[in-house]
Design an enzyme around this catalytic site. Structure first.
Site, PDB file in Angstrom:
ATOM      1  N   GLU A  15       0.736  -1.218  -0.033  1.00 44.80           N
ATOM      2  CA  GLU A  15       0.016   0.011   0.037  1.00 44.80           C
ATOM      3  C   GLU A  15       0.949   1.356  -0.065  1.00 44.80           C
ATOM      4  OE1 GLU A  15      -3.833  -0.609   2.259  1.00 44.80           O
ATOM      5  OE2 GLU A  15      -2.574  -1.815   3.440  1.00 44.80           O
ATOM      6  N   SER A 175      -6.213  -2.792   1.446  1.00 44.05           N
ATOM      7  CA  SER A 175      -6.348  -2.262   0.216  1.00 44.05           C
ATOM      8  C   SER A 175      -6.868  -3.449  -0.725  1.00 44.05           C
ATOM      9  CB  SER A 175      -5.244  -1.564  -0.275  1.00 44.05           C
ATOM     10  OG  SER A 175      -5.283  -0.301   0.205  1.00 44.05           O
ATOM     11  N   TYR A 250      -9.579   2.527  -5.621  1.00 44.73           N
ATOM     12  CA  TYR A 250      -8.657   3.561  -5.931  1.00 44.73           C
ATOM     13  C   TYR A 250      -8.658   3.891  -7.565  1.00 44.73           C
ATOM     14  CZ  TYR A 250      -6.759   2.302  -1.415  1.00 44.73           C
ATOM     15  OH  TYR A 250      -6.883   2.342  -0.218  1.00 44.73           O
ATOM     16  N   ARG A 289     -11.006   2.857  11.581  1.00 47.56           N
ATOM     17  CA  ARG A 289     -12.147   2.628  11.052  1.00 47.56           C
ATOM     18  C   ARG A 289     -12.540   1.304  11.162  1.00 47.56           C
ATOM     19  NH1 ARG A 289     -11.088   2.899   5.252  1.00 47.56           N
ATOM     20  NH2 ARG A 289     -11.758   0.628   5.374  1.00 47.56           N
ATOM     21  N   ASP A 291     -15.147  -1.648  10.009  1.00 49.24           N
ATOM     22  CA  ASP A 291     -15.982  -2.195   8.917  1.00 49.24           C
ATOM     23  C   ASP A 291     -16.930  -2.962   9.136  1.00 49.24           C
ATOM     24  OD1 ASP A 291     -14.514   0.191   7.672  1.00 49.24           O
ATOM     25  OD2 ASP A 291     -12.961  -1.415   6.620  1.00 49.24           O
ATOM     26  N   GLU A 304     -13.640  -5.742   9.617  1.00 51.77           N
ATOM     27  CA  GLU A 304     -12.161  -5.697  10.111  1.00 51.77           C
ATOM     28  C   GLU A 304     -12.253  -4.285  10.673  1.00 51.77           C
ATOM     29  OE1 GLU A 304      -9.339  -5.042   7.299  1.00 51.77           O
ATOM     30  OE2 GLU A 304     -10.588  -3.873   5.922  1.00 51.77           O
ATOM     31  N   ASN A 306      -9.504  -0.915  10.721  1.00 57.61           N
ATOM     32  CA  ASN A 306      -8.253  -0.310  10.001  1.00 57.61           C
ATOM     33  C   ASN A 306      -7.690   0.886  11.044  1.00 57.61           C
ATOM     34  OD1 ASN A 306      -8.143  -2.115   7.369  1.00 57.61           O
ATOM     35  ND2 ASN A 306     -10.100  -1.145   7.372  1.00 57.61           N
ATOM     36  N   GLY A 310      -7.166   4.899   4.878  1.00 61.81           N
ATOM     37  CA  GLY A 310      -6.889   5.770   3.976  1.00 61.81           C
ATOM     38  C   GLY A 310      -7.219   7.384   4.372  1.00 61.81           C
TER      39      GLY A 310
HETATM   40  P1  ADP Z   1      -8.679  -5.335   3.253  1.00 63.19           P
HETATM   41  O1  ADP Z   1      -8.028  -5.387   4.454  1.00 63.19           O
HETATM   42  O2  ADP Z   1      -7.927  -5.707   1.982  1.00 63.19           O
HETATM   43  O3  ADP Z   1      -9.697  -4.229   2.996  1.00 63.19           O
HETATM   44  P2  ADP Z   1     -11.419  -6.898   3.584  1.00 63.19           P
HETATM   45  O4  ADP Z   1     -11.436  -8.182   4.285  1.00 63.19           O
HETATM   46  O5  ADP Z   1     -11.655  -5.712   3.995  1.00 63.19           O
HETATM   47  O6  ADP Z   1      -9.713  -6.583   3.106  1.00 63.19           O
HETATM   48  O7  ADP Z   1     -11.983  -7.448   2.288  1.00 63.19           O
HETATM   49  C1  ADP Z   1     -11.825  -6.603   0.965  1.00 63.19           C
HETATM   50  C2  ADP Z   1     -13.295  -6.653   0.477  1.00 63.19           C
HETATM   51  O8  ADP Z   1     -13.656  -7.892  -0.017  1.00 63.19           O
HETATM   52  C3  ADP Z   1     -14.243  -6.207   1.292  1.00 63.19           C
HETATM   53  O9  ADP Z   1     -14.533  -4.787   1.444  1.00 63.19           O
HETATM   54  C4  ADP Z   1     -15.491  -6.849   0.676  1.00 63.19           C
HETATM   55  O10 ADP Z   1     -15.927  -6.231  -0.552  1.00 63.19           O
HETATM   56  C5  ADP Z   1     -14.853  -8.139   0.123  1.00 63.19           C
HETATM   57  N1  ADP Z   1     -15.101  -9.182   1.121  1.00 63.19           N
HETATM   58  C6  ADP Z   1     -14.411  -9.661   1.946  1.00 63.19           C
HETATM   59  N2  ADP Z   1     -14.778 -10.507   3.007  1.00 63.19           N
HETATM   60  C7  ADP Z   1     -15.970 -11.031   2.529  1.00 63.19           C
HETATM   61  C8  ADP Z   1     -17.038 -11.749   2.935  1.00 63.19           C
HETATM   62  N3  ADP Z   1     -16.821 -12.511   4.013  1.00 63.19           N
HETATM   63  N4  ADP Z   1     -18.139 -11.784   2.207  1.00 63.19           N
HETATM   64  C9  ADP Z   1     -18.514 -10.716   1.196  1.00 63.19           C
HETATM   65  N5  ADP Z   1     -17.695 -10.062   0.816  1.00 63.19           N
HETATM   66  C10 ADP Z   1     -16.282  -9.810   1.522  1.00 63.19           C
HETATM   67 MG    MG Z   2     -11.327  -3.805   4.234  1.00 67.60          MG
HETATM   68 MG    MG Z   3      -7.974  -3.834   5.962  1.00 68.82          MG
HETATM   69  K     K Z   4      -7.062  -4.427   9.134  1.00 69.22           K
END
Ligand code: ADP
Ligand code: MG
Ligand code: MG
Ligand code: K
Length: 347
Positions: A15, A175, A250, A289, A291, A304, A306, A310
Protein backbone atom coordinates in the site's frame (compact mmCIF):
# COMPACT_ATOMS: atom_id res chain seq x y z
CA UNK A 1 7.03 27.65 18.67
CA UNK A 2 4.74 25.60 16.47
CA UNK A 3 4.27 21.88 17.17
CA UNK A 4 6.56 19.94 14.85
CA UNK A 5 4.65 17.07 13.29
CA UNK A 6 6.50 14.40 11.32
CA UNK A 7 4.20 12.95 8.66
CA UNK A 8 5.72 9.58 7.81
CA UNK A 9 4.49 8.07 4.55
CA UNK A 10 5.20 5.59 1.76
CA UNK A 11 6.77 2.51 3.28
CA UNK A 12 7.53 -1.08 2.38
CA UNK A 13 4.02 -2.50 2.08
CA UNK A 14 1.96 -3.11 -1.04
CA UNK A 15 0.00 0.00 0.00
CA UNK A 16 3.01 2.30 -0.53
CA UNK A 17 1.25 4.40 -3.17
CA UNK A 18 -1.97 4.69 -1.15
CA UNK A 19 0.08 6.02 1.76
CA UNK A 20 1.78 8.61 -0.49
CA UNK A 21 -1.67 9.72 -1.64
CA UNK A 22 -2.87 9.94 1.98
CA UNK A 23 0.11 12.16 2.86
CA UNK A 24 -0.52 14.32 -0.17
CA UNK A 25 -4.08 14.99 0.96
CA UNK A 26 -3.30 15.42 4.68
CA UNK A 27 -0.52 18.00 4.33
CA UNK A 28 -2.57 20.94 2.98
CA UNK A 29 -5.26 20.36 5.66
CA UNK A 30 -2.95 20.57 8.68
CA UNK A 31 -3.46 23.86 10.54
CA UNK A 32 -0.44 25.93 9.42
CA UNK A 33 -0.80 28.32 12.37
CA UNK A 34 -0.22 25.54 14.89
CA UNK A 35 1.79 22.86 13.14
CA UNK A 36 5.08 22.76 11.33
CA UNK A 37 5.14 19.71 9.07
CA UNK A 38 8.22 17.55 8.63
CA UNK A 39 7.50 15.16 5.73
CA UNK A 40 9.40 11.88 6.07
CA UNK A 41 9.15 9.47 3.15
CA UNK A 42 10.03 5.78 3.37
CA UNK A 43 10.88 4.10 0.07
CA UNK A 44 9.55 0.64 -0.86
CA UNK A 45 13.07 -0.60 -0.06
CA UNK A 46 12.76 0.79 3.48
CA UNK A 47 15.07 3.78 3.15
CA UNK A 48 14.05 6.80 5.23
CA UNK A 49 14.34 10.12 3.48
CA UNK A 50 13.88 13.62 4.85
CA UNK A 51 12.31 16.45 2.91
CA UNK A 52 10.43 14.30 0.39
CA UNK A 53 7.44 16.40 -0.60
CA UNK A 54 4.43 14.14 -1.26
CA UNK A 55 3.09 16.79 -3.62
CA UNK A 56 6.14 16.54 -5.84
CA UNK A 57 6.05 12.76 -6.36
CA UNK A 58 5.65 11.15 -9.76
CA UNK A 59 2.60 8.97 -10.49
CA UNK A 60 2.97 5.20 -10.08
CA UNK A 61 0.54 2.25 -9.92
CA UNK A 62 -3.13 3.25 -10.23
CA UNK A 63 -1.93 6.79 -11.06
CA UNK A 64 -1.10 7.25 -7.36
CA UNK A 65 2.04 9.11 -6.24
CA UNK A 66 5.07 6.95 -5.43
CA UNK A 67 8.66 6.94 -4.19
CA UNK A 68 9.19 3.64 -6.01
CA UNK A 69 11.38 4.74 -8.90
CA UNK A 70 13.39 7.45 -7.19
CA UNK A 71 17.15 7.03 -7.55
CA UNK A 72 18.07 10.31 -5.81
CA UNK A 73 17.03 9.31 -2.27
CA UNK A 74 19.68 9.85 0.38
CA UNK A 75 18.88 7.36 3.13
CA UNK A 76 19.15 8.54 6.74
CA UNK A 77 18.59 6.87 10.10
CA UNK A 78 15.02 7.01 11.49
CA UNK A 79 16.35 8.74 14.62
CA UNK A 80 17.90 11.44 12.46
CA UNK A 81 14.70 11.90 10.47
CA UNK A 82 12.66 12.33 13.66
CA UNK A 83 15.10 14.61 15.46
CA UNK A 84 13.46 17.67 17.07
CA UNK A 85 9.98 16.38 16.26
CA UNK A 86 7.20 16.75 18.89
CA UNK A 87 4.76 14.16 17.54
CA UNK A 88 4.63 11.67 14.69
CA UNK A 89 1.77 10.93 12.29
CA UNK A 90 2.65 7.46 10.98
CA UNK A 91 0.50 7.68 7.87
CA UNK A 92 1.55 4.23 6.69
CA UNK A 93 -0.84 1.52 5.56
CA UNK A 94 -0.26 -2.23 5.78
CA UNK A 95 2.79 -4.14 6.96
CA UNK A 96 5.75 -2.23 8.47
CA UNK A 97 3.61 0.74 9.34
CA UNK A 98 0.03 -0.01 10.32
CA UNK A 99 1.03 -3.22 12.10
CA UNK A 100 2.79 -2.06 15.25
CA UNK A 101 6.33 -2.05 13.86
CA UNK A 102 6.82 1.71 13.50
CA UNK A 103 4.74 2.18 16.66
CA UNK A 104 7.37 0.06 18.47
CA UNK A 105 10.18 2.18 17.07
CA UNK A 106 8.42 5.36 18.25
CA UNK A 107 7.81 3.87 21.71
CA UNK A 108 11.54 3.08 21.96
CA UNK A 109 12.30 6.68 21.06
CA UNK A 110 9.73 8.03 23.55
CA UNK A 111 7.88 9.92 20.82
CA UNK A 112 4.09 10.37 20.92
CA UNK A 113 2.28 9.36 17.73
CA UNK A 114 -1.16 9.41 16.15
CA UNK A 115 -3.18 6.21 16.28
CA UNK A 116 -3.22 2.92 18.17
CA UNK A 117 -0.22 1.49 19.98
CA UNK A 118 1.87 -1.60 19.25
CA UNK A 119 -0.60 -4.23 20.37
CA UNK A 120 -3.78 -2.86 18.78
CA UNK A 121 -1.96 -2.08 15.54
CA UNK A 122 -0.58 -5.61 15.31
CA UNK A 123 -3.87 -7.22 16.34
CA UNK A 124 -6.00 -5.26 13.85
CA UNK A 125 -3.50 -5.88 11.04
CA UNK A 126 -3.84 -9.64 11.48
CA UNK A 127 -7.36 -10.59 10.33
CA UNK A 128 -7.12 -13.97 12.09
CA UNK A 129 -6.15 -12.55 15.50
CA UNK A 130 -8.55 -9.61 15.18
CA UNK A 131 -11.46 -12.01 14.64
CA UNK A 132 -10.40 -14.16 17.59
CA UNK A 133 -10.32 -11.14 19.91
CA UNK A 134 -13.64 -9.76 18.66
CA UNK A 135 -15.22 -13.21 19.07
CA UNK A 136 -13.89 -13.46 22.63
CA UNK A 137 -15.62 -10.14 23.41
CA UNK A 138 -18.89 -11.56 22.10
CA UNK A 139 -18.83 -9.40 18.98
CA UNK A 140 -20.22 -10.89 15.76
CA UNK A 141 -17.72 -12.04 13.12
CA UNK A 142 -18.30 -14.13 10.00
CA UNK A 143 -17.37 -17.78 9.36
CA UNK A 144 -13.64 -18.23 8.81
CA UNK A 145 -10.85 -20.78 8.71
CA UNK A 146 -7.26 -19.83 9.55
CA UNK A 147 -5.06 -21.78 7.18
CA UNK A 148 -2.03 -23.23 8.88
CA UNK A 149 1.28 -21.99 7.39
CA UNK A 150 2.02 -25.50 6.12
CA UNK A 151 -1.48 -26.20 4.71
CA UNK A 152 -1.97 -25.67 0.98
CA UNK A 153 -5.71 -26.28 0.83
CA UNK A 154 -8.90 -26.66 2.90
CA UNK A 155 -10.09 -30.02 4.17
CA UNK A 156 -13.47 -31.36 3.05
CA UNK A 157 -14.93 -30.53 6.46
CA UNK A 158 -13.69 -26.96 6.23
CA UNK A 159 -15.16 -26.61 2.72
CA UNK A 160 -18.48 -27.84 3.97
CA UNK A 161 -18.35 -25.48 6.97
CA UNK A 162 -17.68 -22.38 4.83
CA UNK A 163 -19.66 -23.19 1.68
CA UNK A 164 -19.10 -21.41 -1.65
CA UNK A 165 -18.21 -18.73 -2.51
CA UNK A 166 -15.30 -17.98 -0.18
CA UNK A 167 -12.92 -15.03 0.15
CA UNK A 168 -9.25 -16.01 0.35
CA UNK A 169 -7.08 -13.34 1.98
CA UNK A 170 -3.58 -12.70 3.23
CA UNK A 171 -4.11 -12.39 7.00
CA UNK A 172 -1.99 -9.22 7.19
CA UNK A 173 -2.62 -6.92 4.23
CA UNK A 174 -5.03 -4.25 3.13
CA UNK A 175 -6.51 -2.32 0.19
CA UNK A 176 -7.85 -5.70 -1.05
CA UNK A 177 -4.34 -6.66 -2.20
CA UNK A 178 -3.91 -10.44 -2.59
CA UNK A 179 -7.62 -11.19 -2.02
CA UNK A 180 -9.65 -13.47 -4.33
CA UNK A 181 -13.30 -14.44 -4.36
CA UNK A 182 -13.54 -18.15 -5.16
CA UNK A 183 -16.81 -19.57 -6.51
CA UNK A 184 -15.49 -23.00 -7.57
CA UNK A 185 -13.31 -25.21 -5.34
CA UNK A 186 -11.16 -25.88 -8.42
CA UNK A 187 -9.88 -22.28 -8.11
CA UNK A 188 -9.14 -22.47 -4.38
CA UNK A 189 -5.50 -23.54 -4.43
CA UNK A 190 -4.51 -20.84 -6.92
CA UNK A 191 -6.20 -18.25 -4.70
CA UNK A 192 -4.29 -19.54 -1.65
CA UNK A 193 -1.06 -19.35 -3.66
CA UNK A 194 -1.89 -15.77 -4.63
CA UNK A 195 -2.65 -14.74 -1.02
CA UNK A 196 0.66 -16.31 0.06
CA UNK A 197 2.54 -13.93 -2.22
CA UNK A 198 1.64 -11.33 0.42
CA UNK A 199 1.55 -13.30 3.65
CA UNK A 200 2.28 -16.92 4.62
CA UNK A 201 -0.72 -16.63 6.98
CA UNK A 202 -3.95 -17.01 5.01
CA UNK A 203 -7.56 -16.63 6.14
CA UNK A 204 -10.50 -18.06 4.23
CA UNK A 205 -13.96 -16.67 4.91
CA UNK A 206 -17.44 -17.66 3.85
CA UNK A 207 -18.79 -14.96 1.51
CA UNK A 208 -21.72 -12.98 2.88
CA UNK A 209 -24.32 -12.95 0.06
CA UNK A 210 -25.66 -9.56 -1.13
CA UNK A 211 -23.67 -7.90 1.59
CA UNK A 212 -24.02 -4.20 2.42
CA UNK A 213 -20.68 -2.65 3.38
CA UNK A 214 -20.86 -0.11 6.18
CA UNK A 215 -17.88 1.76 7.63
CA UNK A 216 -17.64 3.91 10.77
CA UNK A 217 -14.83 6.25 11.74
CA UNK A 218 -13.92 5.99 15.43
CA UNK A 219 -12.00 8.84 17.05
CA UNK A 220 -10.50 9.34 20.50
CA UNK A 221 -10.50 12.88 21.86
CA UNK A 222 -7.72 14.40 24.01
CA UNK A 223 -9.83 13.85 27.17
CA UNK A 224 -10.06 10.11 26.42
CA UNK A 225 -13.63 10.15 25.11
CA UNK A 226 -14.16 7.73 22.19
CA UNK A 227 -16.84 8.44 19.58
CA UNK A 228 -18.01 6.83 16.36
CA UNK A 229 -19.05 8.85 13.33
CA UNK A 230 -22.27 8.31 11.45
CA UNK A 231 -22.10 5.15 9.32
CA UNK A 232 -21.11 5.40 5.68
CA UNK A 233 -22.06 2.84 3.03
CA UNK A 234 -20.12 1.67 0.00
CA UNK A 235 -22.38 0.56 -2.79
CA UNK A 236 -21.54 -1.06 -6.14
CA UNK A 237 -23.00 1.03 -8.96
CA UNK A 238 -23.78 -2.00 -11.18
CA UNK A 239 -25.12 -5.50 -10.50
CA UNK A 240 -22.13 -7.22 -12.11
CA UNK A 241 -19.65 -5.61 -9.69
CA UNK A 242 -18.78 -8.45 -7.32
CA UNK A 243 -16.77 -6.96 -4.49
CA UNK A 244 -14.75 -3.96 -3.33
CA UNK A 245 -11.36 -4.77 -4.87
CA UNK A 246 -8.25 -2.59 -5.31
CA UNK A 247 -9.50 -1.08 -8.56
CA UNK A 248 -12.88 -0.25 -7.04
CA UNK A 249 -11.09 1.44 -4.13
CA UNK A 250 -8.64 3.58 -6.06
CA UNK A 251 -9.03 3.29 -9.83
CA UNK A 252 -12.58 2.74 -11.25
CA UNK A 253 -15.84 4.39 -10.36
CA UNK A 254 -17.57 1.06 -9.69
CA UNK A 255 -18.48 2.01 -6.11
CA UNK A 256 -20.36 4.97 -4.72
CA UNK A 257 -20.55 6.11 -1.13
CA UNK A 258 -23.63 7.11 0.84
CA UNK A 259 -22.38 9.33 3.64
CA UNK A 260 -24.22 8.97 5.91
CA UNK A 261 -25.60 5.53 5.01
CA UNK A 262 -29.34 5.19 4.49
CA UNK A 263 -30.15 3.03 7.51
CA UNK A 264 -32.83 2.89 10.17
CA UNK A 265 -32.07 4.88 13.31
CA UNK A 266 -31.90 1.75 15.47
CA UNK A 267 -29.30 0.09 13.21
CA UNK A 268 -27.30 3.34 13.11
CA UNK A 269 -27.30 3.50 16.91
CA UNK A 270 -26.33 -0.19 17.16
CA UNK A 271 -23.48 0.34 14.67
CA UNK A 272 -22.09 3.34 16.54
CA UNK A 273 -22.14 1.50 19.84
CA UNK A 274 -20.62 -1.67 18.37
CA UNK A 275 -17.87 0.30 16.62
CA UNK A 276 -16.76 1.84 19.91
CA UNK A 277 -16.95 -1.58 21.62
CA UNK A 278 -14.79 -3.14 18.89
CA UNK A 279 -12.30 -0.24 19.15
CA UNK A 280 -11.97 -0.89 22.87
CA UNK A 281 -11.91 -4.70 22.47
CA UNK A 282 -8.72 -4.41 20.44
CA UNK A 283 -7.33 -1.78 22.85
CA UNK A 284 -7.22 0.84 20.10
CA UNK A 285 -6.21 4.42 20.70
CA UNK A 286 -6.50 7.59 18.62
CA UNK A 287 -8.40 6.31 15.64
CA UNK A 288 -9.65 3.30 13.72
CA UNK A 289 -12.10 2.69 10.93
CA UNK A 290 -14.44 -0.14 11.87
CA UNK A 291 -15.85 -1.93 8.82
CA UNK A 292 -19.09 -3.88 9.02
CA UNK A 293 -21.08 -6.21 6.81
CA UNK A 294 -24.85 -5.92 6.99
CA UNK A 295 -26.46 -9.17 5.89
CA UNK A 296 -29.71 -9.70 3.97
CA UNK A 297 -31.26 -10.64 7.33
CA UNK A 298 -30.21 -7.25 8.81
CA UNK A 299 -27.53 -8.89 10.94
CA UNK A 300 -24.33 -6.99 11.67
CA UNK A 301 -20.93 -8.64 11.27
CA UNK A 302 -17.64 -6.90 11.97
CA UNK A 303 -15.39 -7.44 8.97
CA UNK A 304 -12.25 -5.66 10.15
CA UNK A 305 -10.69 -2.71 11.91
CA UNK A 306 -8.20 -0.52 10.08
CA UNK A 307 -5.99 1.37 12.49
CA UNK A 308 -4.53 3.70 9.86
CA UNK A 309 -7.22 3.92 7.20
CA UNK A 310 -6.80 5.87 3.96
CA UNK A 311 -6.69 9.65 4.20
CA UNK A 312 -7.04 10.34 0.48
CA UNK A 313 -9.58 12.93 -0.75
CA UNK A 314 -12.06 10.11 -1.42
CA UNK A 315 -11.33 8.16 1.78
CA UNK A 316 -14.15 7.24 4.12
CA UNK A 317 -12.47 8.13 7.43
CA UNK A 318 -12.30 11.90 6.85
CA UNK A 319 -15.54 11.90 4.85
CA UNK A 320 -17.51 10.13 7.57
CA UNK A 321 -16.36 12.74 10.12
CA UNK A 322 -17.21 15.52 7.72
CA UNK A 323 -20.76 14.12 7.50
CA UNK A 324 -20.84 13.96 11.31
CA UNK A 325 -19.96 17.64 11.54
CA UNK A 326 -16.16 17.70 11.84
CA UNK A 327 -14.08 19.13 8.99
CA UNK A 328 -10.77 17.59 7.84
CA UNK A 329 -8.59 20.23 9.50
CA UNK A 330 -10.31 19.91 12.90
CA UNK A 331 -10.11 16.12 12.62
CA UNK A 332 -6.34 16.25 12.03
CA UNK A 333 -5.86 18.70 14.91
CA UNK A 334 -7.87 16.38 17.20
CA UNK A 335 -5.78 13.35 16.18
CA UNK A 336 -2.53 15.19 16.92
CA UNK A 337 -3.76 16.69 20.20
CA UNK A 338 -4.95 13.27 21.36
CA UNK A 339 -1.52 11.81 20.56
CA UNK A 340 0.21 14.57 22.54
CA UNK A 341 -2.22 14.28 25.48
CA UNK A 342 -1.54 10.53 25.64
CA UNK A 343 2.23 11.00 25.51
CA UNK A 344 4.47 7.98 25.35
CA UNK A 345 4.97 4.89 27.49
CA UNK A 346 2.46 2.41 28.92
CA UNK A 347 -1.03 3.85 29.35
P1 ADP B 1 -8.83 -5.36 3.16
O1 ADP B 1 -8.18 -5.29 4.49
O2 ADP B 1 -7.85 -5.60 2.08
O3 ADP B 1 -9.76 -4.21 2.90
P2 ADP B 1 -11.27 -6.95 3.54
O4 ADP B 1 -11.33 -8.09 4.47
O5 ADP B 1 -11.92 -5.70 3.99
O6 ADP B 1 -9.73 -6.69 3.19
O7 ADP B 1 -11.88 -7.40 2.16
C1 ADP B 1 -11.93 -6.53 1.04
C2 ADP B 1 -13.30 -6.56 0.40
O8 ADP B 1 -13.62 -7.89 -0.02
C3 ADP B 1 -14.45 -6.17 1.30
O9 ADP B 1 -14.58 -4.77 1.41
C4 ADP B 1 -15.63 -6.83 0.58
O10 ADP B 1 -16.00 -6.12 -0.59
C5 ADP B 1 -15.02 -8.14 0.13
N1 ADP B 1 -15.19 -9.19 1.16
C6 ADP B 1 -14.25 -9.60 2.01
N2 ADP B 1 -14.68 -10.58 2.81
C7 ADP B 1 -15.96 -10.82 2.46
C8 ADP B 1 -16.97 -11.72 2.92
N3 ADP B 1 -16.72 -12.61 3.89
N4 ADP B 1 -18.20 -11.67 2.31
C9 ADP B 1 -18.45 -10.78 1.33
N5 ADP B 1 -17.54 -9.91 0.86
C10 ADP B 1 -16.30 -9.91 1.40
MG1 MG C 1 -11.38 -3.74 4.08
MG1 MG D 1 -8.16 -3.69 5.84
K1 K E 1 -7.05 -4.44 9.12
Amino acid sequence: RKTRVAVVFGGRSSEHEVSCQSAKSVLPHLDADRFEVVPVGITPQGQWALGTDPNALEAGAGNLPTLRNRTDIVAIEPGQALQDVDVVFPLLHGAWGEDGTIQGLLELGGLPYVGPGVFASAAAMDKIFAKKILQAEGLPVGKFVALDRSATTLTLDEREHLGLPVFVKPSRAGSSVGISKVSDWADLDAAIFEARQHDPKVIIEGAVPNVREIELAVLEFPDGRVEASLPAELRAVADDVEWYDFNAKYVDDTYEADIPAKLDDDITAQLREMAVTAFKALDCQGLSRVDFFLTEQNELIINELNTMPGFTPISMYPKAWEATGMDFGTLLTTLIETAIARGSGLR
